[in-house]
Enzyme design. Structure first.
Site, PDB file in Angstrom:
ATOM      1  N   GLU A  37       6.383  -3.694   4.803  1.00 26.02           N
ATOM      2  CA  GLU A  37       6.586  -4.538   5.972  1.00 26.02           C
ATOM      3  C   GLU A  37       6.090  -5.928   5.581  1.00 26.02           C
ATOM      4  O   GLU A  37       4.950  -6.061   5.109  1.00 26.02           O
ATOM      5  CB  GLU A  37       5.765  -3.987   7.142  1.00 26.02           C
ATOM      6  CG  GLU A  37       6.067  -4.722   8.417  1.00 26.02           C
ATOM      7  CD  GLU A  37       5.217  -4.255   9.600  1.00 26.02           C
ATOM      8  OE1 GLU A  37       4.548  -3.203   9.499  1.00 26.02           O
ATOM      9  OE2 GLU A  37       5.226  -4.969  10.611  1.00 26.02           O
ATOM     10  N   ARG A 263      -2.792   8.368   0.350  1.00 26.86           N
ATOM     11  CA  ARG A 263      -2.950   6.943   0.065  1.00 26.86           C
ATOM     12  C   ARG A 263      -4.144   6.743  -0.865  1.00 26.86           C
ATOM     13  O   ARG A 263      -5.028   7.581  -0.970  1.00 26.86           O
ATOM     14  CB  ARG A 263      -3.068   6.083   1.314  1.00 26.86           C
ATOM     15  CG  ARG A 263      -3.890   6.628   2.436  1.00 26.86           C
ATOM     16  CD  ARG A 263      -3.794   5.801   3.724  1.00 26.86           C
ATOM     17  NE  ARG A 263      -3.962   4.387   3.538  1.00 26.86           N
ATOM     18  CZ  ARG A 263      -3.061   3.492   3.937  1.00 26.86           C
ATOM     19  NH1 ARG A 263      -1.955   3.868   4.510  1.00 26.86           N
ATOM     20  NH2 ARG A 263      -3.287   2.203   3.774  1.00 26.86           N
ATOM     21  N   LYS A 273      -3.922  -3.847   5.312  1.00 25.15           N
ATOM     22  CA  LYS A 273      -3.408  -5.202   5.511  1.00 25.15           C
ATOM     23  C   LYS A 273      -4.067  -5.883   6.701  1.00 25.15           C
ATOM     24  O   LYS A 273      -4.242  -7.094   6.703  1.00 25.15           O
ATOM     25  CB  LYS A 273      -1.888  -5.175   5.687  1.00 25.15           C
ATOM     26  CG  LYS A 273      -1.165  -5.272   4.354  1.00 25.15           C
ATOM     27  CD  LYS A 273       0.302  -5.584   4.551  1.00 25.15           C
ATOM     28  CE  LYS A 273       1.036  -4.319   4.928  1.00 25.15           C
ATOM     29  NZ  LYS A 273       2.498  -4.473   4.917  1.00 25.15           N
TER      30      LYS A 273
HETATM   31  P1  ATP Z   1      -1.719  -1.104   5.387  1.00 26.63           P
HETATM   32  O1  ATP Z   1      -2.153   0.278   5.716  1.00 26.63           O
HETATM   33  O2  ATP Z   1      -2.498  -1.788   4.329  1.00 26.63           O
HETATM   34  O3  ATP Z   1      -1.559  -1.965   6.585  1.00 26.63           O
HETATM   35  P2  ATP Z   1       0.991  -0.385   5.419  1.00 26.63           P
HETATM   36  O4  ATP Z   1       1.163   1.047   5.134  1.00 26.63           O
HETATM   37  O5  ATP Z   1       1.103  -0.795   6.814  1.00 26.63           O
HETATM   38  O6  ATP Z   1      -0.309  -0.918   4.725  1.00 26.63           O
HETATM   39  P3  ATP Z   1       3.527  -1.120   4.414  1.00 26.63           P
HETATM   40  O7  ATP Z   1       4.028  -2.456   4.107  1.00 26.63           O
HETATM   41  O8  ATP Z   1       4.111  -0.382   5.547  1.00 26.63           O
HETATM   42  O9  ATP Z   1       1.981  -1.257   4.588  1.00 26.63           O
HETATM   43  O10 ATP Z   1       3.516  -0.218   3.104  1.00 26.63           O
HETATM   44  C1  ATP Z   1       4.593  -0.095   2.230  1.00 26.63           C
HETATM   45  C2  ATP Z   1       4.441   1.207   1.494  1.00 26.63           C
HETATM   46  O11 ATP Z   1       3.216   1.243   0.789  1.00 26.63           O
HETATM   47  C3  ATP Z   1       4.445   2.380   2.441  1.00 26.63           C
HETATM   48  O12 ATP Z   1       5.307   3.375   1.925  1.00 26.63           O
HETATM   49  C4  ATP Z   1       3.025   2.823   2.457  1.00 26.63           C
HETATM   50  O13 ATP Z   1       2.940   4.191   2.703  1.00 26.63           O
HETATM   51  C5  ATP Z   1       2.539   2.438   1.066  1.00 26.63           C
HETATM   52  N1  ATP Z   1       1.090   2.227   1.066  1.00 26.63           N
HETATM   53  C6  ATP Z   1       0.392   1.399   1.858  1.00 26.63           C
HETATM   54  N2  ATP Z   1      -0.933   1.504   1.620  1.00 26.63           N
HETATM   55  C7  ATP Z   1      -1.079   2.424   0.626  1.00 26.63           C
HETATM   56  C8  ATP Z   1      -2.195   2.975  -0.068  1.00 26.63           C
HETATM   57  N3  ATP Z   1      -3.446   2.612   0.203  1.00 26.63           N
HETATM   58  N4  ATP Z   1      -1.963   3.898  -1.025  1.00 26.63           N
HETATM   59  C9  ATP Z   1      -0.705   4.258  -1.317  1.00 26.63           C
HETATM   60  N5  ATP Z   1       0.392   3.785  -0.703  1.00 26.63           N
HETATM   61  C10 ATP Z   1       0.224   2.874   0.265  1.00 26.63           C
HETATM   62 MG    MG Z   2       3.079   0.505   7.450  1.00 26.77          MG
END
Ligand code: ATP
Ligand code: MG
Length: 563
Positions: A37, A263, A273
């Site tokens: 995102e 994760r 984020k």
């Molecule tokens: P955050 O939790 O930091 O806000 P998010 O999951 O909202 O991150 P996205 O932009 O939606 O951020 O993430 C893109 C991809 O990265 C998704 O498939 C998400 O599952 C993966 N992702 C995000 N954080 C992690 C993590 N700590 N370890 C592994 N994969 C991750």
């Molecule tokens: Mg997300």
């Protein structure tokens, strides 16, 4: 970390699933996607997902798409879209022609929402957000049907079209799937598919007044792109039934499957984020690329090579159980990678002046210094030696304890690539601090060995005062003091010593000339890189990582390392 959950390197449950899918003929190729995102910069956790998705595509001869999940225009910005592309490239991956945006599919998604309405599987609900929340029920109690649930198809189509046209204010209505308000899975209790949002979108501008929810956009985008394995993190496990419901109830062109993995969590680090955004907005760090940030931009500025990130991600593997990885493991991968490649240089971070009393004033000579002890192809360079030098302040002690073998009054040590010197006298200022050492050198020890075979117990680094270049050096430590910082209260846990700025450091002149991009080892200090804030008149270096893991030593109660 959780050792029993770590499979043999390169094997994991996702690769097993793919093997089985290819063997059974369910899939004939592997198509994955990385779906950020664009509401912030990528961090180390995302690197795990990127390496997994792009890595699978490489291993199985398939392809991986970069798809922006840009369904929430209030939080998304072009700056993030650009930064994310830069960072994925920096990590070493490429999506080729497959750069996609969920917003590319808004028209198709709208048509599919109409399809659900026509099949009696979606309805426009006039309840407020609060009412929807309050009637959703709990884990133990079923929810209540909305009074608007039985609207006719015609009425639903009409209202939905008017939502799109912008007739209603934000929050006035939503489109909901008509599934089951008594479902044991709360995600299936008539989830919201569309909400009204009068907001400017970075790509579609003001074309839309309604935006699809993550759950409605994601699976359908996967299907449009013929994604075979849609891999996400564990928190989406409970959304999988909804992912499947949407695909099963729509005339989609392909049938992707969702799989969830754990994760990445790292000690002394918050990979969220939301937290990273607040660190930036609150001025706790200098920006998204502050070298203390676990963002890919921060790691890059800190001098971490992309290869070290990939190696780290490979070593931690992919598992289904959440665990936390010791940051020391990441630092180990960085050290290992840099040790192989980084040229060696000499830099004095806390200079103490040394005068070689028996070296003629106004004279100097050049000594040979190898650039890398294990890589002869890096060659050698000439370094200057003269009457005045700088050494590291803590390489001298007036009253050395037993295990201190470096310089002390009357003590002889070796200068790296140079001569043996002996300390004759420590000159002090009015405050009693040592400000200069008077030493002598033994001309017979050029090259670092004494012809009479006498030994010294320490070799120290130094630079010649005549051509030393002043520099600022920034030493970084963990951003959070606690091994497991609390995301809810992160500001209070910021390590006040996470940045130490050293000014008046003295570095050898090669460091002013070297390729600005490259990592170097400051001998006996660690790995460093030049900060982009450096100018020809002001050199600034960032410490990427020290040579040893000082935290592990502190944790083990060993205290500071001896010479
Ligand atoms: P955050 O939790 O930091 O806000 P998010 O999951 O909202 O991150 P996205 O932009 O939606 O951020 O993430 C893109 C991809 O990265 C998704 O498939 C998400 O599952 C993966 N992702 C995000 N954080 C992690 C993590 N700590 N370890 C592994 N994969 C991750
Ligand atoms: Mg997300």
């Amino acid at each position: 970390m959780n050792d029993e959950s770590v499979p043999a390197a390169g094997r994991d449950f996702i690769r097993d699933i793919i093997d089985a899918d290819l063997a059974s003929g369910r899939n004939t190729s592997v198509v994955t996607r990385f779906p950020p995102e664009p509401n912030g910069y990528l961090h180390l956790g995302h690197a795990k997902s990127i390496c997994l998705n792009f890595g699978l595509a490489q291993e199985f001869g398939g392809r991986c798409h970069l798809r922006f999940d840009d369904t929430n225009p209030t939080k998304e910005e072009q700056e993030y879209i650009d930064a994310i592309q830069r960072d994925v490239h920096w990590l070493g991956f490429d999506w080729g022609t497959h750069l996609h945006y969920a917003s590319d599919y808004f028209e198709q998604l709208y048509a599919w929402a109409q399809h659900l309405i026509r099949s009696g599987k979606a309805y426009v609900d006039d309840q407020s957000q609060d009412e929807i929340r309050l009637t959703r029920g709990t884990l133990t109690e079923p929810g209540k049907n909305s009074p608007f649930r039985e609207r006719t198809v015609e009425e639903n189509l009409d209202l939905f079209a008017r939502m799109r046209a912008g007739e209603f204010p934000n929050g006035a209505r939503v489109l909901r799937a008509k599934i089951d308000m008594a479902s044991g899975n709360i995600n299936l209790r008539d989830p919201v598919l569309y909400r009204i949002l009068h907001a400017h979108h970075p790509r579609t501008g003001n074309a839309w007044n309604i935006y699809p929810s993550y759950d409605f956009a994601h699976g359908q985008s996967d299907a449009i792109e013929h994604i075979t394995h849609s891999i996400c993190t564990l928190e989406f496990e409970d959304h999988r039934p909804l992912y499947d419901w949407c695909l099963d109830n729509l005339p989609v062109p392909s049938r992707p499957r969702q799989y969830e993995f754990a994760r990445l969590n790292v000690t002394h680090t918050l990979l969220s984020k939301r937290v990273l955004t607040e660190l930036v907005r609150g001025g706790h760090v200098s920006g998204w690329d502050d070298p203390r940030m676990p963002t890919l931009a921060g790691l890059q500025r800190r001098g971490v090579p992309a290869a070290a990130v990939r190696e780290f991600v490979k070593r931690i593997g992919v598992a289904k159980a959440n665990s936390t990885v010791d940051i020391g493991m990441f630092e180990f991968a960085i050290r290992e990678t840099l040790n192989r490649t980084a040229p060696r240089r000499m830099a004095v971070l806390r200079p103490l002046k040394v005068v070689i009393e028996n070296y003629p004033d106004g004279q100097s000579e050049e000594l040979d210094a190898v650039n890398h002890p294990d890589d002869p192809s890096q060659g050698s360079r000439r370094i200057r030696f003269g009457r005045e030098l700088y050494i590291e302040g803590d390489d001298f002690m007036e009253n050395p304890p037993k295990k201190f073998f470096r310089l002390a009054p009357g003590r002889e040590v070796r200068l790296r690539y140079g001569y043996f010197i002996t300390c004759r006298e420590a000159v002090k200022n009015a405050a009693g601090e040592v400000v200069e050492l008077r030493c002598t050198y033994d001309p017979a020890t050029r090259g670092g060995n004494a012809p009479d075979g006498r030994k010294v117990k320490a070799t120290i680094h130094w630079v010649a005062a005549a051509d030393a270049v002043p520099a600022e050096v920034r030493i970084y430590d963990h951003l959070f003091t606690a091994p497991a910082p609390d995301a809810g209260n992160f500001a209070a846990q910021i390590n006040p010593q996470s940045l130490e700025t050293l000014v008046g450091c003295m570095v050898e002149p090669a460091l002013a000339k070297d390729n600005a991009e490259g990592a170097v080892q400051f001998e006996r200090q660690g790995y460093f890189c030049r900060d982009p804030e450096s100018t020809p008149g002001k050199l600034v270096f960032n410490r990427t990582v020290g040579l040893r893991d000082t935290w592990a030593k502190v944790a083990a109660g060993e205290g500071a390392a001896a010479s």
